[in-house]
Design an enzyme around this catalytic site. Structure first.
Site, PDB file in Angstrom:
ATOM      1  N   ASP A   1       0.856  -1.190   0.000  1.00 24.72           N
ATOM      2  CA  ASP A   1       0.000   0.000   0.000  1.00 24.72           C
ATOM      3  C   ASP A   1       0.887   1.232   0.000  1.00 24.72           C
ATOM      4  OD1 ASP A   1      -2.444  -1.348   0.062  1.00 24.72           O
ATOM      5  OD2 ASP A   1      -2.495  -1.431   2.241  1.00 24.72           O
TER       6      ASP A   1
ATOM      7  N   ASP B   1      -7.257  -1.438  -4.400  1.00 21.98           N
ATOM      8  CA  ASP B   1      -8.358  -1.198  -3.469  1.00 21.98           C
ATOM      9  C   ASP B   1      -9.379  -0.231  -4.069  1.00 21.98           C
ATOM     10  OD1 ASP B   1      -7.033  -2.818  -1.611  1.00 21.98           O
ATOM     11  OD2 ASP B   1      -6.071  -1.103  -0.637  1.00 21.98           O
TER      12      ASP B   1
END
Length: 156
Positions: free
Chosen positions: A118, A137
Site C-alpha cells: 500500500d 483497493d
C-alpha cells in the site's frame, strides 16, 4: 465477443495497480520516507497490509494470508461466473472487470511479498487519516459500488 470489455477492464486495472506499486515502492523508494504529492490531500506512505482493506483483520500467519488469497479468488471467480450467466450491460462489464483486476492485483502481491503493498494516504480538512491503500483497493471499491448501483440499468 461481448466479454472482451470485461477482460480489458480487468487487465487494465491489474496492470495499472501493479505498475503503480512498482514505481512508487521500488523506483521512488517510498519505504525510505513519505513522499508529499499534494499534502495533506495525497501523500505516498509505505504500508504492508496483511489484512483486508484499511488493515482490517490483520493476520501475520501464512494461513491467514492463504485464506485471504482464497477469499479474493472466490470473489473474483464468483463475479466472473455471475456476469457470464447474465446479460450485463457494458458498464456492468467494466465494473466487474475493475473488481476482478483489483482483486487479482492484491493476490499477486500476497503471492510475491506475503502482504499487499500500500502507498496511498489521503487526509483532508484537519482530519489525519492513518490508513494507506493502493489502486487495486480503489478498483475493487469502485467496481463493487458500480455493480450495486448499475445492475439492472440499461446502459448498454
Amino acid at each position: 465477443m461481448r466479454y472482451r470489455l470485461l477482460l480489458w477492464a480487468a487487465l487494465a486495472a491489474f496492470l495499472i495497480d501493479q505498475i503503480s506499486k512498482y514505481l512508487v515502492v521500488h523506483v521512488m523508494r517510498v519505504a525510505d520516507g513519505n513522499i508529499d504529492v499534494l499534502p495533506p490531500l495525497l501523500v505516498f506512505k509505505y504500508g504492508e497490509n496483511r489484512g483486508i482493506n484499511f488493515g482490517l483483520f490483520q493476520g501475520n500467519t501464512d494461513a491467514a494470508g492463504w485464506a485471504l488469497i482464497g477469499v479474493s479468488m472466490v470473489i473474483a471467480i464468483g463475479v466472473l461466473i455471475w456476469l457470464m450467466r447474465t446479460a450485463p450491460s457494458k458498464l456492468i462489464l467494466v465494473c466487474g472487470g475493475l473488481l476482478i483486476g483489483g482483486a487479482l492485483g492484491n493476490v499477486v502481491d500476497r503471492l510475491l511479498y506475503g502482504y499487499v503493498l500500500d502507498f496511498l494516504n489521503m487526509s483532508c480538512c484537519g482530519i489525519n487519516n492513518p490508513f494507506v491503500f493502493n489502486l487495486a483497493d480503489v478498483f475493487i471499491f469502485a467496481g463493487a459500488i458500480g455493480l450495486v448501483l448499475f445492475e439492472g440499468k440499461k446502459a448498454s
